[in-house]
Design a protein around this motif. Structure first.
Motif, short mmCIF file in Angstrom:
data_model
loop_
_atom_site.label_atom_id
_atom_site.label_comp_id
_atom_site.label_asym_id
_atom_site.label_seq_id
_atom_site.Cartn_x
_atom_site.Cartn_y
_atom_site.Cartn_z
N UNK A 263 0.83 -1.20 0.00
CA UNK A 263 0.00 0.00 0.00
C UNK A 263 0.87 1.25 0.00
N UNK A 264 1.87 1.27 0.85
CA UNK A 264 2.79 2.41 0.90
C UNK A 264 3.49 2.61 -0.44
N UNK A 265 3.91 1.53 -1.06
CA UNK A 265 4.58 1.64 -2.36
C UNK A 265 3.63 2.16 -3.43
N UNK A 266 2.37 1.75 -3.38
CA UNK A 266 1.41 2.24 -4.37
C UNK A 266 1.13 3.73 -4.19
N UNK A 267 1.29 4.23 -2.97
CA UNK A 267 1.10 5.67 -2.71
C UNK A 267 2.23 6.51 -3.30
N UNK B 67 -6.81 3.90 1.09
CA UNK B 67 -5.70 3.74 2.04
C UNK B 67 -6.26 3.42 3.43
N UNK B 68 -7.23 4.19 3.86
CA UNK B 68 -7.83 3.97 5.19
C UNK B 68 -8.45 2.57 5.26
N UNK B 69 -9.18 2.18 4.23
CA UNK B 69 -9.81 0.87 4.20
C UNK B 69 -8.76 -0.24 4.34
N UNK B 70 -7.70 -0.16 3.55
CA UNK B 70 -6.64 -1.20 3.58
C UNK B 70 -5.94 -1.24 4.94
#
Length: 90
Positions: free
Chosen positions: A30-34, A48-51
């Motif tokens: 998730x961090x990498x996708x951001x 992001x919040x959901x994940x």
């Protein structure tokens, strides 16, 4: 470390391995996708919040030492900044 799949080198050693590696990988991915340069392909804040909530739920449901420690010594963290921060035009 990421390309080698070495999650233990990424996580805080103070966790002593007391975590679900699947949750950690989800958070890392998730961090990498951001970080994607294209804003269109980055996740929305809602995604992001959901994940992150899913990762937390996974960790909470598994129990473990960290769950016991959290219930014994819960700490509230607050951050207050004395200045207003506004984005600058590029």
């Amino acid at each position: 470390m990421l390309t080698k799949g070495d999650i233990k080198s990424i996580t805080d050693p103070n966790l002593n391995g007391d975590y679900d590696s699947g949750s950690v990988w989800t958070a890392v991915e998730l961090a990498m996708s951001c970080l994607n340069p294209s804003s269109v392909t980055r996740p929305t804040m809602s995604q992001v919040v959901f994940e992150l909530k899913e990762c937390l739920a996974s960790e909470s449901s598994r129990g473990g030492e960290s769950q016991t420690m959290h219930s014994q010594s819960s700490r509230e963290v607050r951050m207050t900044f004395g200045t207003k921060v506004a984005p600058m035009a590029r």
